[in-house]
Design a protein around this motif. Sequence first.
Motif, mmCIF file in Angstrom:
data_model
loop_
_atom_site.group_PDB
_atom_site.id
_atom_site.type_symbol
_atom_site.label_atom_id
_atom_site.label_comp_id
_atom_site.label_asym_id
_atom_site.label_seq_id
_atom_site.Cartn_x
_atom_site.Cartn_y
_atom_site.Cartn_z
ATOM 1 N N ARG A 125 0.834 -1.209 0.000
ATOM 2 C CA ARG A 125 0.000 0.000 0.000
ATOM 3 C C ARG A 125 0.870 1.261 0.000
ATOM 4 N N LEU A 126 1.849 1.253 -0.871
ATOM 5 C CA LEU A 126 2.768 2.380 -1.061
ATOM 6 C C LEU A 126 3.540 2.737 0.200
ATOM 7 N N GLY A 127 3.997 1.719 0.904
ATOM 8 C CA GLY A 127 4.806 1.946 2.101
ATOM 9 C C GLY A 127 4.007 2.400 3.304
ATOM 10 N N MET A 128 2.769 1.958 3.391
ATOM 11 C CA MET A 128 1.885 2.387 4.471
ATOM 12 C C MET A 128 2.370 1.888 5.834
ATOM 13 N N LYS A 129 2.296 2.772 6.804
ATOM 14 C CA LYS A 129 2.562 2.411 8.194
ATOM 15 C C LYS A 129 1.217 2.115 8.847
ATOM 16 N N ARG A 130 1.167 1.040 9.637
ATOM 17 C CA ARG A 130 -0.075 0.690 10.315
ATOM 18 C C ARG A 130 0.164 0.496 11.794
ATOM 19 N N ALA A 131 -0.897 0.585 12.550
ATOM 20 C CA ALA A 131 -0.843 0.316 13.986
ATOM 21 C C ALA A 131 -1.570 -0.999 14.235
ATOM 22 N N GLN A 132 -1.029 -1.776 15.154
ATOM 23 C CA GLN A 132 -1.626 -3.062 15.530
ATOM 24 C C GLN A 132 -2.011 -2.983 17.004
ATOM 25 N N ILE A 133 -3.261 -3.314 17.317
ATOM 26 C CA ILE A 133 -3.733 -3.351 18.697
ATOM 27 C C ILE A 133 -4.047 -4.796 19.051
ATOM 28 N N MET B 271 -3.694 3.140 9.012
ATOM 29 C CA MET B 271 -4.673 2.125 9.370
ATOM 30 C C MET B 271 -4.379 1.625 10.778
ATOM 31 N N VAL B 272 -5.439 1.283 11.491
ATOM 32 C CA VAL B 272 -5.308 0.620 12.786
ATOM 33 C C VAL B 272 -5.967 -0.739 12.648
ATOM 34 N N GLU B 273 -5.201 -1.772 12.926
ATOM 35 C CA GLU B 273 -5.714 -3.144 12.888
ATOM 36 C C GLU B 273 -5.761 -3.681 14.306
ATOM 37 N N LEU B 274 -6.593 -4.683 14.513
ATOM 38 C CA LEU B 274 -6.580 -5.339 15.807
ATOM 39 C C LEU B 274 -6.812 -6.821 15.629
ATOM 40 N N THR B 275 -6.356 -7.569 16.609
ATOM 41 C CA THR B 275 -6.639 -8.994 16.630
ATOM 42 C C THR B 275 -7.563 -9.258 17.804
ATOM 43 N N THR B 276 -8.469 -10.192 17.603
ATOM 44 C CA THR B 276 -9.406 -10.583 18.645
ATOM 45 C C THR B 276 -9.798 -12.035 18.416
ATOM 46 N N ASP B 277 -9.894 -12.771 19.468
ATOM 47 C CA ASP B 277 -10.281 -14.173 19.376
ATOM 48 C C ASP B 277 -11.717 -14.276 18.876
ATOM 49 N N LYS B 278 -11.982 -15.225 18.008
ATOM 50 C CA LYS B 278 -13.321 -15.393 17.443
ATOM 51 C C LYS B 278 -14.372 -15.678 18.513
ATOM 52 N N LYS B 279 -13.953 -16.167 19.669
ATOM 53 C CA LYS B 279 -14.896 -16.479 20.748
ATOM 54 C C LYS B 279 -15.346 -15.242 21.514
ATOM 55 N N ARG B 280 -14.691 -14.120 21.328
ATOM 56 C CA ARG B 280 -14.992 -12.908 22.097
ATOM 57 C C ARG B 280 -16.072 -12.067 21.394
ATOM 58 N N LYS B 281 -17.285 -12.565 21.388
ATOM 59 C CA LYS B 281 -18.387 -11.905 20.669
ATOM 60 C C LYS B 281 -18.702 -10.515 21.231
ATOM 61 N N ASP B 282 -18.667 -10.353 22.560
ATOM 62 C CA ASP B 282 -18.923 -9.030 23.143
ATOM 63 C C ASP B 282 -17.859 -8.036 22.691
ATOM 64 N N ALA B 283 -16.612 -8.478 22.641
ATOM 65 C CA ALA B 283 -15.523 -7.608 22.185
ATOM 66 C C ALA B 283 -15.741 -7.214 20.725
#
Length: 153
Positions: free
Chosen positions: A76-84, A117-129
């Motif tokens: 993405r043209l050298g895009m910097k992203r944040a990971q949460i 961009m801000v990305e995040l990871t979350t467990d598939k079991k965490r429906k409330d999250a």
Amino acid sequence: MIFRKAIVYDLPEIVRMLADDELGSKREQYEDPLPTAYYEAFQEMENQQGNQVLVAVENEQLLGFLQLTFIPGLSRLGMKRAQIEGVRVDQKHRGKGVGEKLFKEAISLSKKENCSMVELTTDKKRKDAHRFYERLGFESSHDGMKLHLKNPS
């Protein structure tokens, strides 16, 4: 409420919150003293530029935290992203806006770092999250995959 980068003194409370749910209780070891692996990992994060645990504190009490990592990239043209990842709010402080304020601070820091961009990871079991993240404007766009490696030690 103030936000700051975690310090080593925060580790016991951070690990306690990591272990204080159904998934975390199976993979974390909250004990006194804490296993040295947590201190070693924290030191590695401290040594790595752009990787931190952001904590929310009020009256010297840790209310919640998340890990925030800034990742330069070529796509993405050298895009910097944040990971949460590793998001937790202490059970007795949930429903009081702590998580939302913590995310707003993380997003503000990401903008200051020129992330697109801000990305995040979350467990598939965490429906409330998932509902919480969607309310904040996050969209489910990819499926993540993991390959667990044998512990090298």
